[in-house]
Write an enzyme that holds these catalytic residues in place. Sequence first.
Site, PDB file in Angstrom:
ATOM      1  N   TYR A  25      -9.551  49.534  94.423  1.00  0.00           N
ATOM      2  CA  TYR A  25      -9.501  50.724  93.402  1.00  0.00           C
ATOM      3  C   TYR A  25      -8.713  52.029  93.899  1.00  0.00           C
ATOM      4  CZ  TYR A  25     -13.558  52.760  95.766  1.00  0.00           C
ATOM      5  OH  TYR A  25     -14.484  53.099  96.954  1.00  0.00           O
ATOM      6  N   HIS A  69     -22.235  54.834  89.198  1.00  0.00           N
ATOM      7  CA  HIS A  69     -21.586  55.982  89.665  1.00  0.00           C
ATOM      8  C   HIS A  69     -20.770  56.685  88.512  1.00  0.00           C
ATOM      9  CE1 HIS A  69     -21.553  53.464  93.586  1.00  0.00           C
ATOM     10  NE2 HIS A  69     -22.743  54.029  93.438  1.00  0.00           N
TER      11      HIS A  69
END
Length: 186
Positions: free
Chosen positions: A129, A62
């Site tokens: 994250y 990504h």
Amino acid sequence: MGGPADVRGVGIEGALLLGLPTHTDGRGSLSEVFRRAWVPGAREVVQANLSVSRPGVLRGLHFHRRQADYWCFLAGPAFVGLYDLRRGSPTEGRKAELLLDPAEGLRALYLPPGVAHGFYAVGEVRLLYLVDAYFTGEDEHGLAWDDPAVGISWPSREPVLSDRDREGPPLAEARAAAPSWRGSPG
């Protein structure tokens, strides 16, 4: 608590690996996992996410045009693959591969916009994250995890993938959506 024990590059301009200080005593431990001052130029963190992946899962590749990611693996070994898509970056077209295992010390990984990123869960992985932009889906881009032009040596050629990751575009198409390097003129 101070700063990270160790900050080093990973071979891609602006991507940083930070060794996080952990203080232990008879009760357990305490780790400071993020300070904006640890990452030069980092913007304010606005969202935190927790990803849990079973062994054999591959998430990625990504990338974002505007958003930076700050990863902290809390549990389980993970093989991380990175690729610099940014036009004009000193490391444009370079890959990096890392094996991160919190059992060997807590570390964080800072990923600037335009660096494609993914990980393969060697064991059950818990990834915290932090991001500097709210999720809307508008800044979510992909790259084929197994594109031979990228050349990441994933631990498995038959990982568990989402439909999105299974259908990631080839490198040439992903490059068209990639941002320019922020440090380049213009």
